[in-house]
Write a protein that holds these residues in place. Structure first.
Motif, PDB file in Angstrom:
ATOM      1  N   LEU A 181       3.658 -11.635   5.943  1.00 35.84           N
ATOM      2  CA  LEU A 181       4.015 -10.558   5.028  1.00 35.84           C
ATOM      3  C   LEU A 181       3.600  -9.180   5.546  1.00 35.84           C
ATOM      4  O   LEU A 181       4.224  -8.176   5.205  1.00 35.84           O
ATOM      5  CB  LEU A 181       3.407 -10.806   3.643  1.00 35.84           C
ATOM      6  CG  LEU A 181       4.072 -11.922   2.828  1.00 35.84           C
ATOM      7  CD1 LEU A 181       3.375 -12.086   1.477  1.00 35.84           C
ATOM      8  CD2 LEU A 181       5.560 -11.644   2.618  1.00 35.84           C
ATOM      9  N   LYS A 185       6.387  -6.365   5.843  1.00 35.35           N
ATOM     10  CA  LYS A 185       6.241  -5.019   5.286  1.00 35.35           C
ATOM     11  C   LYS A 185       6.410  -3.951   6.364  1.00 35.35           C
ATOM     12  O   LYS A 185       7.062  -2.916   6.146  1.00 35.35           O
ATOM     13  CB  LYS A 185       4.864  -4.886   4.634  1.00 35.35           C
ATOM     14  CG  LYS A 185       4.543  -3.490   4.086  1.00 35.35           C
ATOM     15  CD  LYS A 185       5.463  -3.086   2.946  1.00 35.35           C
ATOM     16  CE  LYS A 185       4.992  -1.792   2.304  1.00 35.35           C
ATOM     17  NZ  LYS A 185       5.911  -1.326   1.231  1.00 35.35           N
ATOM     18  N   LEU A 224       7.430  -7.208  -2.449  1.00 32.50           N
ATOM     19  CA  LEU A 224       6.291  -7.327  -1.540  1.00 32.50           C
ATOM     20  C   LEU A 224       4.995  -6.945  -2.234  1.00 32.50           C
ATOM     21  O   LEU A 224       3.942  -7.552  -1.990  1.00 32.50           O
ATOM     22  CB  LEU A 224       6.522  -6.441  -0.310  1.00 32.50           C
ATOM     23  CG  LEU A 224       7.529  -6.969   0.714  1.00 32.50           C
ATOM     24  CD1 LEU A 224       7.871  -5.886   1.726  1.00 32.50           C
ATOM     25  CD2 LEU A 224       6.969  -8.202   1.425  1.00 32.50           C
ATOM     26  N   TYR A 236      -2.253  -8.860   2.120  1.00 29.68           N
ATOM     27  CA  TYR A 236      -1.236  -9.799   1.642  1.00 29.68           C
ATOM     28  C   TYR A 236      -1.741 -11.236   1.626  1.00 29.68           C
ATOM     29  O   TYR A 236      -2.534 -11.647   2.486  1.00 29.68           O
ATOM     30  CB  TYR A 236       0.018  -9.710   2.528  1.00 29.68           C
ATOM     31  CG  TYR A 236       0.812  -8.446   2.290  1.00 29.68           C
ATOM     32  CD1 TYR A 236       1.599  -8.304   1.153  1.00 29.68           C
ATOM     33  CD2 TYR A 236       0.748  -7.385   3.184  1.00 29.68           C
ATOM     34  CE1 TYR A 236       2.307  -7.140   0.908  1.00 29.68           C
ATOM     35  CE2 TYR A 236       1.462  -6.213   2.949  1.00 29.68           C
ATOM     36  CZ  TYR A 236       2.234  -6.103   1.807  1.00 29.68           C
ATOM     37  OH  TYR A 236       2.922  -4.935   1.571  1.00 29.68           O
ATOM     38  N   LEU A 250      12.824 -12.724  -1.770  1.00 23.95           N
ATOM     39  CA  LEU A 250      12.641 -11.776  -0.677  1.00 23.95           C
ATOM     40  C   LEU A 250      13.847 -11.780   0.253  1.00 23.95           C
ATOM     41  O   LEU A 250      14.336 -10.721   0.663  1.00 23.95           O
ATOM     42  CB  LEU A 250      11.366 -12.128   0.113  1.00 23.95           C
ATOM     43  CG  LEU A 250      10.043 -11.773  -0.560  1.00 23.95           C
ATOM     44  CD1 LEU A 250       8.882 -12.450   0.161  1.00 23.95           C
ATOM     45  CD2 LEU A 250       9.828 -10.268  -0.599  1.00 23.95           C
TER      46      LEU A 250
END
Length: 271
Positions: A181, A185, A224, A236, A250
């Protein structure tokens, strides 16, 4: 439209276009400065990472690993343009297997990741760490020589989303650490930076498209944020903690963003 085909559509537009509708010189220069800044931070954090590895501090090495990598992931449209530097820094074990190579041919962040999370030690990472820092510094030295064009930026933004949809969403990128993650991001942030640089001129060219892209980025970022445990910065949850529904949401949000983002090529159309 599949993300992999979007870049092809953009490329076709570039070759078919003879006149550029707007002057994007300032935007391309600003993007190059952004990437230089990111790689400066990458060098700094990689130096810290290497220090922790050599000191045997597993916990600190694990903490800085995904944060350092975010600088690289945001910058990939340019970072990956320098021959074999990108794979030397960022190759996954699966990439080598596909090329018929072995772990002896492996270097970079993910080789160290495997040792840190599989063996919970820093022992045996010293040589790889030294080479990683050397490669990152070489990348920094080469970044100023990169030719940055509006075409590269627009294609790069779509490619960043394509990376998310092909390796981040599937959990293939950080198979040992489960820190996918962070990469996810960073790729989104890298694409969003390109959009933000073009936003003012895109609004004049196609206000509806500009708003749709902004809305789609907001949707992805909101999803997110649900998995970020930090009030500020990034913390995360492990990718293995996400449910099938989380991952599906997602993936769908990224695909919905990719479609309008690929249409930023209208900036390159003749008046």
């Amino acid at each position: 439209m599949r993300l992999a085909s979007m870049a092809l559509a953009i490329s076709s537009l570039f070759f078919a276009t003879q006149a550029v509708a707007v002057d994007l010189t300032k935007e391309t220069q600003a993007y190059k400065e952004f990437v230089v800044e990111q790689i400066d931070h990458l060098v700094t954090d990689t130096e810290k990472f290497v220090t922790y590895l050599k000191e045997g501090d597993v916990q600190k090495a694990k903490q800085i690993y995904p944060l350092a990598r975010m600088y690289f992931e945001r910058s990939e449209p340019i970072a990956e343009s320098f021959g074999d530097l990108d794979p030397r820094i960022d190759a996954r074990l699966a990439d080598l297997t596909e090329e018929g190579k072995t772990e002896n041919d492996w270097s970079g962040f993910h080789k160290i990741e495997k040792v840190l999370w599989e063996e919970n030690t820093t022992k045996g990472t010293e040589v790889t760490a030294d080479q990683l820092l050397k490669d990152v510094k070489e990348l920094r030295a080469k970044i100023p020589t990169a030719e940055v064009t509006p075409e590269l930026m627009i294609t790069g933004a779509v490619d960043l989303l394509n990376e998310v949809s092909t390796t981040k969403v599937t959990g293939e990128e950080e198979i040992f650490s489960k820190t996918d993650l962070y990469d996810f991001k960073a790729n989104i942030e890298g694409a969003e930076k390109i959009y933000e640089l073009f936003k003012a001129k895109l609004e004049k060219k196609d206000g509806k498209l500009a708003k749709e892209i902004a809305d789609r980025f907001a949707d992805v970022n909101a999803l997110l944020a649900k998995h970020n445990q930090a009030k500020e910065g990034y913390d995360y949850v492990g990718y293995d903690k996400l449910s099938a529904d989380d991952i599906k949401a997602l993936a769908e949000a990224v695909n919905k963003l990719g479609e309008p983002l690929a249409q930023m090529g209208v900036l390159l159309e003749g008046k």
